[in-house]
Design an enzyme around this catalytic site. Structure first.
Site, short mmCIF file in Angstrom:
data_model
loop_
_atom_site.label_atom_id
_atom_site.label_comp_id
_atom_site.label_asym_id
_atom_site.label_seq_id
_atom_site.Cartn_x
_atom_site.Cartn_y
_atom_site.Cartn_z
N LEU A 195 40.10 30.28 37.80
CA LEU A 195 40.62 29.14 38.56
C LEU A 195 42.13 29.15 38.41
CD1 LEU A 195 38.24 26.20 37.51
CD2 LEU A 195 38.23 27.44 39.69
N ASP A 196 42.83 28.60 39.39
CA ASP A 196 44.29 28.50 39.32
C ASP A 196 44.68 27.54 38.20
OD1 ASP A 196 44.40 30.09 41.55
OD2 ASP A 196 44.68 28.42 42.95
N LEU A 197 45.95 27.65 37.79
CA LEU A 197 46.49 26.80 36.72
C LEU A 197 46.26 25.30 37.00
CD1 LEU A 197 48.36 26.84 34.14
CD2 LEU A 197 50.28 26.56 35.72
N LYS B 299 43.36 26.53 48.94
CA LYS B 299 44.69 25.98 49.27
C LYS B 299 45.23 26.62 50.55
CE LYS B 299 45.62 25.23 44.47
NZ LYS B 299 45.76 26.14 43.37
#
Ligand code: URA
Length: 241
Positions: A109-111, A195
């Protein structure tokens, strides 16, 4: 030697530092067992989790590990990082240092994304979950800056062309929950996919949270930053959730 799949004779030869002729002798003398059964076939396939004994001494015994973690925003999905806390740092006392070092992340997962992260040392299981062929659905709860409209549903379902990678995304299911919230179901994991898909509508994602991967649903009692050992499903139908 850390192995996913190997031949028994080669493994014993390397682990015990003896030549293959001596390994054949050990097998003929019935001094080797695999998972509690006397082994005689030099070409028997073994894997990382086979328990191997020679003369009643354990020479390999690895425990498969499956971890569910509730990732907070601001923690990086990596095993080491100079700037940020990693998902491994969050495991605390749950595992030994050696066990932690054996883990890899099943679908990053992204930050700034929160939610379900799975970790394991069993690459066959993680490959099944992440292989594009498996089409395992991953569910995300998305909060958007601007209001949603039904127009998004068709655009997500059609797939979107990303020129940078020269790919068209697989069909994505978008379920509008309220003006600013939707549930998104992906069957692949392209770079910043959610996103970027909302970016096509100039609609920034302000919060992104993964709730499930196939049959593995984030435990609602698992607080942010906490983790637990889970058992896995072997039944393929259950696996897809
Ligand atoms: N899509 C994104 O944009 N970020 C994630 O972390 C997961 C899916």
């Amino acid at each position: 030697m850390s192995i996913n799949r190997a031949r028994l004779d080669r493994f014993i030869s390397e682990r015990c530092q003896i030549n293959r002729k001596k390994v054949r002798l050990l097998l003929a003398q019935k001094r080797v067992s695999v998972d509690g059964i006397i082994a005689t076939d030099i070409s028997q396939a073994i894997d990382k989790f086979s328990v191997i004994m020679v003369d009643n001494k354990i020479i390999q015994q690895n425990k498969p590990l499956y971890i569910m973690l509730h990732k907070p925003v601001g923690v990086v999905c990596a095993t080491t990082d100079e700037k940020h806390k990693t998902v491994i740092d969050l495991l605390g006392e749950l595992l030994t240092a050696e066990e932690k070092a054996s883990l890899h992340i099943v679908g990053r997962l992204d930050l700034n994304t929160s939610g379900l992260v799975l970790l394991t040392n069993d690459s066959r299981w993680s490959e099944q979950l992440t292989s594009p062929k498996s089409k395992v659905p991953k569910h995300y709860l998305v909060t958007l800056q601007n209001p949603l409209s039904n127009e998004y549903i068709q655009a997500f379902s059609n797939g979107m062309y990303f020129s940078y990678e020269n790919i068209t995304t697989k069909s994505v299911t978008l379920n509008i929950l309220s003006q600013h919230q939707a549930e998104v179901t992906l069957t692949e994991g392209r770079y910043h996919q959610i996103k970027r898909m909302f970016g096509r509508f100039n609609n920034p994602v302000i919060a992104l949270h993964r709730t499930s991967i196939g049959c593995y649903v984030l435990d609602e009692h698992l607080k942010t930053g906490k983790s637990k050992v889970i058992s896995i499903k072997n039944n393929r139908e259950e696996f897809w959730g």
